[in-house]
Design a protein around this motif. Structure first.
Motif, PDB file in Angstrom:
ATOM      1  N   LEU A   5      10.935   4.955   0.581  1.00  0.00           N
ATOM      2  CA  LEU A   5      10.143   5.267  -0.605  1.00  0.00           C
ATOM      3  C   LEU A   5      10.249   6.732  -1.019  1.00  0.00           C
ATOM      4  CD1 LEU A   5       6.969   3.084   0.027  1.00  0.00           C
ATOM      5  CD2 LEU A   5       8.479   2.956  -1.965  1.00  0.00           C
ATOM      6  N   GLY A   6      10.670   7.587  -0.097  1.00  0.00           N
ATOM      7  CA  GLY A   6      10.912   8.974  -0.464  1.00  0.00           C
ATOM      8  C   GLY A   6       9.675   9.843  -0.551  1.00  0.00           C
ATOM      9  N   PHE A   7       8.713   9.615   0.327  1.00  0.00           N
ATOM     10  CA  PHE A   7       7.561  10.514   0.406  1.00  0.00           C
ATOM     11  C   PHE A   7       8.039  11.917   0.768  1.00  0.00           C
ATOM     12  CE2 PHE A   7       5.490   6.416   1.197  1.00  0.00           C
ATOM     13  CZ  PHE A   7       4.343   6.529   0.418  1.00  0.00           C
ATOM     14  N   ASP A   8       7.241  12.912   0.420  1.00  0.00           N
ATOM     15  CA  ASP A   8       7.556  14.266   0.884  1.00  0.00           C
ATOM     16  C   ASP A   8       7.670  14.277   2.402  1.00  0.00           C
ATOM     17  OD1 ASP A   8       7.340  14.919  -1.748  1.00  0.00           O
ATOM     18  OD2 ASP A   8       5.739  16.398  -1.506  1.00  0.00           O
TER      19      ASP A   8
ATOM     20  N   LEU B 156       0.825  -1.209   0.000  1.00  0.00           N
ATOM     21  CA  LEU B 156       0.000   0.000   0.000  1.00  0.00           C
ATOM     22  C   LEU B 156       0.863   1.264   0.000  1.00  0.00           C
ATOM     23  CD1 LEU B 156      -2.682  -1.241   2.525  1.00  0.00           C
ATOM     24  CD2 LEU B 156      -3.134  -0.603   0.152  1.00  0.00           C
ATOM     25  N   ALA B 157       1.942   1.237   0.755  1.00  0.00           N
ATOM     26  CA  ALA B 157       2.837   2.392   0.762  1.00  0.00           C
ATOM     27  C   ALA B 157       3.447   2.617  -0.619  1.00  0.00           C
ATOM     28  CB  ALA B 157       3.934   2.187   1.807  1.00  0.00           C
ATOM     29  N   LYS B 158       3.852   1.543  -1.286  1.00  0.00           N
ATOM     30  CA  LYS B 158       4.404   1.673  -2.637  1.00  0.00           C
ATOM     31  C   LYS B 158       3.364   2.222  -3.605  1.00  0.00           C
ATOM     32  CE  LYS B 158       7.910  -1.985  -2.291  1.00  0.00           C
ATOM     33  NZ  LYS B 158       8.330  -3.337  -2.760  1.00  0.00           N
ATOM     34  N   ALA B 159       2.133   1.719  -3.510  1.00  0.00           N
ATOM     35  CA  ALA B 159       1.068   2.204  -4.383  1.00  0.00           C
ATOM     36  C   ALA B 159       0.778   3.669  -4.131  1.00  0.00           C
ATOM     37  CB  ALA B 159      -0.195   1.364  -4.169  1.00  0.00           C
ATOM     38  N   ALA B 160       0.801   4.065  -2.864  1.00  0.00           N
ATOM     39  CA  ALA B 160       0.563   5.467  -2.509  1.00  0.00           C
ATOM     40  C   ALA B 160       1.640   6.359  -3.111  1.00  0.00           C
ATOM     41  CB  ALA B 160       0.526   5.617  -0.996  1.00  0.00           C
ATOM     42  N   LYS B 161       2.887   5.954  -2.986  1.00  0.00           N
ATOM     43  CA  LYS B 161       3.996   6.752  -3.530  1.00  0.00           C
ATOM     44  C   LYS B 161       3.888   6.870  -5.039  1.00  0.00           C
ATOM     45  CE  LYS B 161       7.880   8.892  -4.000  1.00  0.00           C
ATOM     46  NZ  LYS B 161       7.967  10.349  -3.719  1.00  0.00           N
ATOM     47  N   GLU B 162       3.628   5.759  -5.706  1.00  0.00           N
ATOM     48  CA  GLU B 162       3.548   5.766  -7.167  1.00  0.00           C
ATOM     49  C   GLU B 162       2.377   6.618  -7.656  1.00  0.00           C
ATOM     50  OE1 GLU B 162       3.375   1.667  -8.269  1.00  0.00           O
ATOM     51  OE2 GLU B 162       5.454   1.257  -7.660  1.00  0.00           O
ATOM     52  N   ALA B 163       1.304   6.689  -6.855  1.00  0.00           N
ATOM     53  CA  ALA B 163       0.132   7.468  -7.246  1.00  0.00           C
ATOM     54  C   ALA B 163       0.320   8.959  -7.025  1.00  0.00           C
ATOM     55  CB  ALA B 163      -1.095   6.977  -6.486  1.00  0.00           C
TER      56      ALA B 163
END
Length: 245
Positions: free
Chosen positions: A142-145, A98-105
């Motif tokens: 993942l490098g989120f803001d 879910l975290a990966k999907a969130a980042k990619e989105a």
């Protein structure tokens, strides 16, 4: 106004995150993705119900409007999952997916409700700690803001399904509270306070006031953000908050 998504919104902390979002109108709409419908109800709620968790990542990426912030309080127990391997699939694998999907989105902020004490030398080898630490590391990498990790101690509150060991721990923490509020706060925090701390941290990140891009919030800051400094706000018009408190 930005929107948000809550994963794990039928659990103790997640339901409090959702009900607080709806009551304060902090984010609109508030999306959820769950296996069963959340108890909360509001015109501002967009509830996606799907028993097939393998579809959740795609569902998260397809939310409209895209949430700027995702809160994950997703977790289970070994007993409820039917064994350690199944618990790992939910507590670790699904959270990371879910975290990966969130980042990619394009989600800007990801808030993960983890657990205190998972980084100690001995505790880090425990399977539960490995799950939590693995998700924390993935969210960071993942490098989120903004990546926010909330690490409460004993979570205080009434669950729909009782957990005997947790019930004993809650009794002990509440007993400590009769002796010292400070000791109580250091060992355990109310689910509502944890939820508020998670929301307030996300708001501060949105305002450019987070202390760092990767922010780990432990007991003292949970109490400060979720109780001491929590701003009183009127309930959003039309919202109801019948989720578990």
């Amino acid at each position: 106004m930005s929107s948000a998504a809550v994963i794990g919104s039928t659990g103790l902390v997640g339901s409090n995150i959702l009900s607080t979002l709806l009551a304060t109108g902090a984010y609109k709409p508030a999306h959820t993705i769950t296996r069963r419908a959340p108890k909360a109800a509001s015109p501002s709620l967009n509830a996606v119900v799907d028993t097939d968790t393998s579809k959740w990542a795609a569902a998260l990426a397809a939310l409209a409007p895209l949430p700027s912030t995702v809160f994950s309080a997703l977790g289970t127990t070994r007993a409820a999952a039917g064994g350690l391997a199944n618990q790992w699939k939910i507590d670790h694998d699904l959270n990371v997916e879910l975290a990966k999907a969130a980042k990619e989105a394009g989600v800007k902020t990801f808030v993960f409700i983890s657990s205190a004490g998972t980084r100690g030398f001995a505790s880090s080898y425990v399977p539960y700690s490995k799950m939590k630490n693995g998700v924390e590391d993935a969210v960071k990498d993942l490098g989120f803001d903004h990546a926010i990790i909330v690490k409460p101690g004993v979570i205080l509150g009434e669950r729909e399904t009782s957990r005997p060991a947790e019930g004993i721990a809650q009794t002990l923490v509440r007993g400590l509270g009769r002796l010292s509020q400070g000791v109580h706060d250091a060992v355990g925090q109310d689910a509502e306070v944890i939820a508020r701390a998670a929301i307030r941290a996300a708001q501060l990140a949105d305002e450019g006031k987070a202390p760092s891009k990767f922010w780990v919030i432990e007991a003292g800051e949970i109490v400060r953000l979720g109780r001491t400094e929590w701003p009183a706000k009127p309930a959003a018009e039309g919202a109801t908050t019948d989720a578990t408190q």
